[in-house]
Each structure stands twice: as structure tokens, then as C-alpha cells.
Design a protein around this motif. Structure first.
Motif, short mmCIF file in Angstrom:
data_model
loop_
_atom_site.label_atom_id
_atom_site.label_comp_id
_atom_site.label_asym_id
_atom_site.label_seq_id
_atom_site.Cartn_x
_atom_site.Cartn_y
_atom_site.Cartn_z
N TRP A 167 0.84 -1.18 0.00
CA TRP A 167 0.00 0.00 0.00
C TRP A 167 0.88 1.23 0.00
O TRP A 167 2.01 1.21 0.45
CB TRP A 167 -0.99 0.00 1.17
CG TRP A 167 -0.33 0.07 2.52
CD1 TRP A 167 -0.07 1.19 3.24
CD2 TRP A 167 0.17 -1.01 3.30
NE1 TRP A 167 0.55 0.87 4.42
CE2 TRP A 167 0.70 -0.48 4.49
CE3 TRP A 167 0.21 -2.40 3.12
CZ2 TRP A 167 1.26 -1.28 5.47
CZ3 TRP A 167 0.76 -3.17 4.11
CH2 TRP A 167 1.27 -2.62 5.25
N ASN A 168 0.33 2.33 -0.49
CA ASN A 168 1.05 3.58 -0.61
C ASN A 168 0.90 4.35 0.69
O ASN A 168 -0.22 4.66 1.11
CB ASN A 168 0.51 4.38 -1.78
CG ASN A 168 1.31 5.66 -2.03
OD1 ASN A 168 2.16 6.03 -1.23
ND2 ASN A 168 1.02 6.32 -3.13
N THR A 169 2.00 4.70 1.31
CA THR A 169 1.95 5.47 2.56
C THR A 169 2.23 6.96 2.33
O THR A 169 2.37 7.70 3.28
CB THR A 169 2.97 4.92 3.57
OG1 THR A 169 4.27 4.99 3.00
CG2 THR A 169 2.63 3.49 3.95
N GLY A 170 2.30 7.36 1.07
CA GLY A 170 2.51 8.78 0.77
C GLY A 170 3.96 9.11 0.52
O GLY A 170 4.85 8.27 0.59
N LYS A 171 4.21 10.39 0.25
CA LYS A 171 5.55 10.88 -0.03
C LYS A 171 6.34 10.98 1.27
O LYS A 171 5.77 11.18 2.33
CB LYS A 171 5.48 12.25 -0.68
CG LYS A 171 4.87 12.21 -2.06
CD LYS A 171 4.88 13.60 -2.69
CE LYS A 171 4.27 13.51 -4.07
NZ LYS A 171 4.25 14.82 -4.73
N PRO A 172 7.68 10.87 1.17
CA PRO A 172 8.52 11.01 2.36
C PRO A 172 8.33 12.39 2.99
O PRO A 172 8.15 13.37 2.29
CB PRO A 172 9.95 10.85 1.83
CG PRO A 172 9.81 10.20 0.51
CD PRO A 172 8.47 10.58 -0.03
N SER A 173 8.36 12.46 4.30
CA SER A 173 8.19 13.74 4.97
C SER A 173 9.44 14.13 5.77
O SER A 173 9.44 15.19 6.38
CB SER A 173 6.98 13.68 5.90
OG SER A 173 7.17 12.71 6.90
N GLY A 174 10.44 13.29 5.75
CA GLY A 174 11.65 13.59 6.52
C GLY A 174 12.85 13.00 5.84
O GLY A 174 13.05 13.19 4.64
N ASN A 175 13.66 12.23 6.55
CA ASN A 175 14.88 11.65 6.01
C ASN A 175 14.73 10.16 5.69
O ASN A 175 15.67 9.40 5.83
CB ASN A 175 16.02 11.85 7.02
CG ASN A 175 16.36 13.31 7.22
OD1 ASN A 175 16.30 14.08 6.28
ND2 ASN A 175 16.69 13.68 8.44
N GLU A 176 13.49 9.74 5.30
CA GLU A 176 13.29 8.35 4.95
C GLU A 176 14.15 7.95 3.76
O GLU A 176 14.43 8.75 2.88
CB GLU A 176 11.82 8.06 4.60
CG GLU A 176 10.88 8.23 5.75
CD GLU A 176 10.28 9.63 5.83
OE1 GLU A 176 10.84 10.55 5.19
OE2 GLU A 176 9.29 9.80 6.53
N VAL A 177 14.62 6.72 3.72
CA VAL A 177 15.39 6.22 2.60
C VAL A 177 14.43 5.69 1.55
O VAL A 177 13.51 4.95 1.85
CB VAL A 177 16.34 5.08 3.07
CG1 VAL A 177 17.08 4.49 1.89
CG2 VAL A 177 17.31 5.63 4.11
#
Length: 79
Positions: free
Chosen positions: A68-78
Motif C-alpha cells: 500500500w502507498n503510505t505517501g511521499k517522504p516527509s523527513g529523512n526516509e530512505v
């Protein structure tokens, strides 16, 4: 083991010692049913916690594993 009935707000309460709770396999916030039988107060566990095996055995639906799609990164996710 003995204990005392004590006032708790507008009600009366009985404190259950840790050893009694462990022996009855009860924990804080477990639901119990209280009955009077032949002048004796009886505390009956409402429902025991189900094991994972019991929960899986009760499952009757279809399960499809997918992503499932959890959305765009909002921090320093890889990514």
C-alpha cells in the motif's frame, strides 16, 4: 487469604492480592462477572484472552497480501 471491604467513592471495594490474581490468571482491566450464589460472592472472568492460534482459527474472511502507498517522504526516509 483474608481482606477487608473498604469504601471507594459511593461504593464498597475489595482489593485482590497479586497472588490471587496470578492464580486466577487475571490482570488489571480484565472484565469479570460478579454473582451471588448461596450467599457467596463469586467473581467469574468474562472472557479469557484468546491465543493467536484461536484468533486465526476463527478467521473466516479472505486475505490477500499486497502493498500500500503510505505517501511521499516527509523527513529523512530512505527511498
Amino acid at each position: 487469604m483474608y481482606t477487608t471491604i473498604q469504601k471507594w467513592g459511593n461504593s464498597q471495594a475489595v482489593r485482590l492480592p497479586k497472588d490471587i490474581l496470578e492464580e486466577a490468571n487475571l490482570q488489571e482491566n480484565d472484565k469479570v462477572q460478579i454473582k451471588v450464589r448461596d450467599g457467596n460472592v463469586i467473581i467469574i472472568p468474562d472472557k479469557k484472552r484468546k491465543t493467536l492460534k484461536e484468533r486465526i482459527a476463527e478467521f473466516k474472511g479472505d486475505y490477500e497480501c499486497n502493498e500500500w502507498n503510505t505517501g511521499k517522504p516527509s523527513g529523512n526516509e530512505v527511498w
